[in-house]
Design an enzyme around this catalytic site. Structure first.
Site, mmCIF file in Angstrom:
data_model
loop_
_atom_site.group_PDB
_atom_site.id
_atom_site.type_symbol
_atom_site.label_atom_id
_atom_site.label_comp_id
_atom_site.label_asym_id
_atom_site.label_seq_id
_atom_site.Cartn_x
_atom_site.Cartn_y
_atom_site.Cartn_z
ATOM 1 N N TRP A 104 0.841 -1.196 0.000
ATOM 2 C CA TRP A 104 0.000 0.000 0.000
ATOM 3 C C TRP A 104 0.882 1.254 0.000
ATOM 4 C CZ3 TRP A 104 0.663 3.525 3.893
ATOM 5 C CH2 TRP A 104 1.159 3.086 5.122
ATOM 6 N N GLU A 157 7.069 9.071 13.925
ATOM 7 C CA GLU A 157 7.310 8.401 12.640
ATOM 8 C C GLU A 157 8.177 9.259 11.722
ATOM 9 O OE1 GLU A 157 6.525 5.434 11.773
ATOM 10 O OE2 GLU A 157 4.726 4.762 12.832
ATOM 11 N N GLU A 195 8.566 1.833 6.699
ATOM 12 C CA GLU A 195 8.250 2.787 7.761
ATOM 13 C C GLU A 195 8.055 4.200 7.220
ATOM 14 O OE1 GLU A 195 7.891 2.534 11.097
ATOM 15 O OE2 GLU A 195 8.186 0.378 11.264
ATOM 16 N N HIS A 198 4.566 5.558 6.763
ATOM 17 C CA HIS A 198 3.709 5.837 7.919
ATOM 18 C C HIS A 198 3.624 7.333 8.211
ATOM 19 C CE1 HIS A 198 4.804 1.529 9.455
ATOM 20 N NE2 HIS A 198 4.188 1.531 8.289
ATOM 21 N N GLU A 248 8.714 -2.118 18.124
ATOM 22 C CA GLU A 248 7.732 -2.435 17.085
ATOM 23 C C GLU A 248 6.433 -2.982 17.687
ATOM 24 O OE1 GLU A 248 7.958 -1.550 14.080
ATOM 25 O OE2 GLU A 248 10.079 -1.061 13.942
ATOM 26 N N THR A 251 4.541 -0.081 19.189
ATOM 27 C CA THR A 251 3.971 0.747 18.140
ATOM 28 C C THR A 251 2.738 0.086 17.521
ATOM 29 O OG1 THR A 251 6.155 1.639 17.658
ATOM 30 C CG2 THR A 251 4.484 1.932 15.976
ATOM 31 N N ASP A 280 1.813 -3.237 9.449
ATOM 32 C CA ASP A 280 3.242 -3.148 9.132
ATOM 33 C C ASP A 280 4.084 -3.361 10.383
ATOM 34 O OD1 ASP A 280 2.824 -2.624 6.468
ATOM 35 O OD2 ASP A 280 3.486 -0.540 6.538
ATOM 36 N N GLU A 281 3.706 -2.673 11.464
ATOM 37 C CA GLU A 281 4.478 -2.776 12.699
ATOM 38 C C GLU A 281 4.482 -4.215 13.215
ATOM 39 O OE1 GLU A 281 6.136 -0.312 13.146
ATOM 40 O OE2 GLU A 281 5.046 1.544 12.825
ATOM 41 N N HIS A 284 7.068 -6.089 11.276
ATOM 42 C CA HIS A 284 8.404 -5.683 11.694
ATOM 43 C C HIS A 284 8.735 -6.239 13.081
ATOM 44 C CE1 HIS A 284 7.841 -1.981 8.864
ATOM 45 N NE2 HIS A 284 8.039 -3.116 8.219
#
Length: 420
Positions: A104, A157, A195, A198, A248, A251, A280-281, A284
């Site tokens: 995305w 971020e 990242e 974000h 991570e 977050t 995503d976090e 990660h």
């Protein structure tokens, strides 16, 4: 990497003073902070321990008259272990990074300002205006305290250049050429690339929302990038791996809670945005958690001692040094973290759950063959989760009995939000 992330206290910091050190945001003789629970009996011990580590022997004069603190050398055997893991990283961590073509992008979540093929400029402008109106209608019901948390997440971020720089200080796992083909370097660049979206997405959303003072937010980002961040031993690959896992996961929790609260107040678009970032976090986190688990298998004694060291020093938030240039008695971070605690975006209880999760995930209690120091570290770490949860409960009870007060944020045009 975002918010808020790993503080034990509810907006309180223990302080270590270094004579002559200048506060980067004010120019006054200042303080260096680590996040310690002000209500904890361990707080003063942790701070004294850190003070001993930062000795005069490791300090040199900085050009501005301050103190430059140098890290102790990393044991060469740890560096070699990290280097030997490149093949393992390629098989177990790199697959967690999403292919660029299927990832995305911020554009996917926001109104499009350009004409579609065959669409006139007038039609494109009308569609864009309608999209912005819908976005603003959704965010209109989001309370200011949730916006404060969202802005704090976004500011953190946006300091991504600092985090990549810190990652490149990790000995044995850095990108030594800037375009290295080694798997550790590919992970660092791939993590950075994911990242980077974000902050871009949250920044644009907040700009279009019309609810916040973007110049003050941009000033805060500027200050944070200039001020940098603090890590106990940033050149240690063991410490960096542990820090990455904690950061991570925290977050992921923070963005997830922010999205849930936004959805409850009618902002489905923001809920979707926070959900995408949280996902995503989570990936990660899986990478750093797997890497740490592997290191616990290869060098259990070194890793449990590193984990205890990190826990004693406390896992600091990467946005700890944020400033909007208007800091008074409380720092901007302290006010931000207090709001996040009150609304449930990230709390001391979350931190306790997080510590318990990693102690269990890495099977710290089951480690064998440890040195005397390793066994003491193991005992300390395994005893932390219940202690942290008790402290969190006591803090919650004290907060409930305390008097309500308000704090102002320049991010929301100096409007006030309520604290207890």
């Amino acid at each position: 990497m975002a918010m808020a992330t790993l503080w034990v206290a509810t907006g309180a910091s223990a302080k270590l003073c270094f004579p002559g050190k200048m506060d980067a945001s004010s120019g006054r003789g200042g303080i260096s902070r680590i996040c310690c629970p002000a209500h904890s009996s361990l707080s003063s011990v942790s701070c004294r321990t850190l003070a001993r580590r930062w000795t005069a022997a490791a300090a040199t004069a900085a050009p501005n008259g301050g103190i430059h603190l140098e890290c102790a050398p990393v044991p060469p055997e740890q560096v070699e272990i990290i280097r030997s893991m490149n093949g393992w990283v390629a098989e177990n961590m790199l697959p967690l990074l999403a292919p660029v073509d299927s990832s995305w992008q911020p554009h996917d979540f926001l109104p499009c300002s350009a004409p579609a093929p065959g669409e006139s400029e007038a039609e494109a402008l009308a569609a864009f205006t309608e999209g912005v109106a819908e976005l603003r209608e959704g965010v209109a019901g989001v309370p200011d305290e949730i916006l404060v948390c969202l802005v704090g997440n976004m500011v953190t971020e946006e300091a991504l250049p600092t985090y990549q720089t810190m990652g490149n200080r990790s000995e044995g796992g850095s990108d030594e050429t800037g375009a290295s083909s080694l798997p550790w370097a590919q992970w660092l660049r791939g993590w950075t690339a994911e990242e980077n979206r974000h902050g871009d997405l949250l920044n644009r959303y907040l700009y279009l929302s019309g609810r916040v003072d973007m110049r003050q937010i941009e000033t805060t980002v500027h200050h944070l990038l200039r001020n940098g961040m603090e890590m106990l031993v940033p050149n240690s690959p063991y410490h960096s791996m542990i820090y990455g896992a904690f950061q991570e996961r925290a977050t992921f929790i923070s963005h997830g809670h922010t999205g849930r609260l936004a959805g409850q107040h009618g902002d489905k678009a923001l809920a979707k945005i926070c959900g995408a970032i949280a996902a995503d976090e989570r990936r990660h986190e899986a990478g750093y958690t797997r890497g740490s688990a592997k290191l616990f298998q290869v060098d259990p004694d070194g890793m449990v001692r590193a984990l205890a060291y990190v826990m004693r020093g406390k896992v600091t938030m990467p946005g700890l040094l944020m400033s909007d240039g208007r800091d008074g008695g409380e720092t901007l971070f302290e006010r931000f973290s207090a709001v996040a605690e009150r609304v449930g975006v990230y709390t001391a209880r979350d931190y306790g759950d997080l510590v318990e999760h990693f102690v269990r995930r890495w099977r710290v209690a089951d480690l064998t063959g440890l040195s005397g120091e390793g066994r003491r570290a193991q005992e300390y770490v395994c005893g932390l989760p219940p202690k942290i949860q008790r402290m969190a409960e006591l803090a919650h009870q004290r907060a409930a009995r305390g008097e309500a007060r308000t704090v102002q944020f320049s991010w929301i045009f100096d409007r006030s939000v309520m604290l207890r």
